[in-house]
Design a protein around this motif. Structure first.
Motif, mmCIF file in Angstrom:
data_model
loop_
_atom_site.group_PDB
_atom_site.id
_atom_site.type_symbol
_atom_site.label_atom_id
_atom_site.label_comp_id
_atom_site.label_asym_id
_atom_site.label_seq_id
_atom_site.Cartn_x
_atom_site.Cartn_y
_atom_site.Cartn_z
ATOM 1 N N THR A 1 21.256 -63.795 39.590
ATOM 2 C CA THR A 1 22.391 -63.157 38.921
ATOM 3 C C THR A 1 22.306 -61.661 39.161
ATOM 4 N N CYS A 2 23.362 -61.084 39.662
ATOM 5 C CA CYS A 2 23.388 -59.651 39.917
ATOM 6 C C CYS A 2 23.522 -58.903 38.584
ATOM 7 N N PRO A 3 22.623 -57.968 38.278
ATOM 8 C CA PRO A 3 22.722 -57.240 37.014
ATOM 9 C C PRO A 3 23.864 -56.224 37.001
ATOM 10 N N TYR A 4 24.441 -55.964 38.163
ATOM 11 C CA TYR A 4 25.499 -54.955 38.248
ATOM 12 C C TYR A 4 26.888 -55.573 38.075
ATOM 13 N N CYS A 5 27.147 -56.673 38.792
ATOM 14 C CA CYS A 5 28.487 -57.274 38.724
ATOM 15 C C CYS A 5 28.483 -58.652 38.084
ATOM 16 N N ARG A 6 27.271 -59.175 37.728
ATOM 17 C CA ARG A 6 27.094 -60.470 37.068
ATOM 18 C C ARG A 6 27.440 -61.653 37.973
ATOM 19 N N HIS A 7 27.560 -61.418 39.256
ATOM 20 C CA HIS A 7 27.802 -62.528 40.184
ATOM 21 C C HIS A 7 26.559 -63.418 40.231
ATOM 22 N N THR A 8 26.751 -64.730 40.265
ATOM 23 C CA THR A 8 25.628 -65.678 40.350
ATOM 24 C C THR A 8 25.695 -66.450 41.657
ATOM 25 N N TRP A 9 24.546 -66.732 42.218
ATOM 26 C CA TRP A 9 24.469 -67.499 43.460
ATOM 27 C C TRP A 9 23.045 -68.016 43.627
ATOM 28 N N THR A 10 22.841 -68.830 44.634
ATOM 29 C CA THR A 10 21.498 -69.316 44.952
ATOM 30 C C THR A 10 21.109 -68.826 46.336
ATOM 31 N N ALA A 11 19.842 -68.489 46.490
ATOM 32 C CA ALA A 11 19.318 -68.014 47.770
ATOM 33 C C ALA A 11 18.128 -68.880 48.162
ATOM 34 N N ALA A 12 18.094 -69.277 49.415
ATOM 35 C CA ALA A 12 16.993 -70.104 49.912
ATOM 36 C C ALA A 12 15.764 -69.238 50.172
ATOM 37 N N LEU A 13 14.615 -69.785 49.883
ATOM 38 C CA LEU A 13 13.346 -69.115 50.169
ATOM 39 C C LEU A 13 12.496 -70.055 51.011
ATOM 40 N N ASP A 14 12.187 -69.656 52.229
ATOM 41 C CA ASP A 14 11.320 -70.445 53.106
ATOM 42 C C ASP A 14 9.871 -70.108 52.759
ATOM 43 N N VAL A 15 9.216 -71.021 52.063
ATOM 44 C CA VAL A 15 7.853 -70.759 51.576
ATOM 45 C C VAL A 15 6.893 -70.518 52.729
ATOM 46 N N ALA A 16 7.027 -71.301 53.803
ATOM 47 C CA ALA A 16 6.113 -71.166 54.939
ATOM 48 C C ALA A 16 6.257 -69.798 55.605
#
Length: 240
Positions: A176-191
């Motif tokens: 969640t963006c603290p500036y505009c409150r936009h929410t989304w999901t981001a992928a994280l490649d653990v490897a």
């Protein structure tokens, strides 16, 4: 107890994996956390991620600092996620995706499919034009009626179901963006994340070896035998 890389092991791993493709590095890292003799290439992506998170926690700690740009207002964000937040649900009372394939109906086809494994990632060139189709096709182990080429929509249905078959295969962060409150999901490649840390540590360590070897005439094994805290003292002394 979480597996932990020694500095000697870390240097050896970095040397072996340097210049290799991402799937090769992922299996190299997972093998360091797996029980002896475990065929890590045959593990599902969720099981591989579990090993990688264990290794990361044991070697570098449980907090993973991350950076992202808000897709709505472009503000840069700094966030932190823990290894526990990235872990998938446990396997207790759940089907084993390696041994219990699933079935679905799509566009008139009855499809039997399984979870992706490390071996699947090794078999497909990720930058080839048909990489996604080739990878999804490897999941399909049966179909009725038989077809030489499955429609794209059928494979996309398989893709949508893989997360249910192998929860934890995809590691995503809800943001969640603290500036505009936009929410989304981001992928994280653990490897890839863990490999970047291994590479960074290895390069810093080799610079320390170079400096102390030049000043004191120590061998690499001499330097590695000194604790990180004592090495910092010697490095500070050489700078003074």
């Amino acid at each position: 107890m979480r597996p932990e890389l020694t500095e000697t092991q870390l240097l050896g791993m970095w040397e072996t994996g340097d210049g290799q493709a991402s799937p090769v590095r992922a299996l190299l890292l997972a093998a360091a956390a797996a029980p002896p003799g475990e065929a890590v290439a045959d593990l599902t992506l969720a099981d591989l991620n579990a090993l990688l998170l264990d290794l990361r926690e044991g070697s570098f700690g449980s907090a993973l600092p991350c950076a992202a740009d808000c897709p709505d207002c472009d503000e840069p964000l700094e966030v932190s996620v823990t290894t526990d937040e990235l872990r998938g649900p446990g396997r207790l009372n759940m089907p084993d995706p390696r041994r219990d394939p699933a079935k679905l109906l799509a566009e008139g086809y009855e499809i039997t499919y399984r979870a992706l494994t490390g071996r699947d990632l090794l078999a497909v060139d990720p930058v080839s034009p048909g990489a996604r189709r080739a990878l999804l096709s490897r999941c399909v182990i049966g179909m009725d009626p038989v077809a030489d080429v499955l429609p794209e929509g059928v494979l996309e249905t398989v893709a949508q179901r893989l997360a249910d078959l192998d929860p934890g295969a995809d590691t995503v962060l809800p943001l969640t963006c603290p500036y505009c409150r936009h929410t989304w999901t981001a992928a994280l490649d653990v490897a890839d994340y863990l490999w970047a840390e291994v590479e960074g540590y290895a390069r810093r360590l080799l610079h320390e070896v170079h400096t102390l070897a030049r000043v004191y005439g120590w061998s690499e094994s001499d330097v590695l035998a000194v604790s990180p805290a004592r090495r910092r003292f010697y490095l500070e002394a050489t700078a003074g």
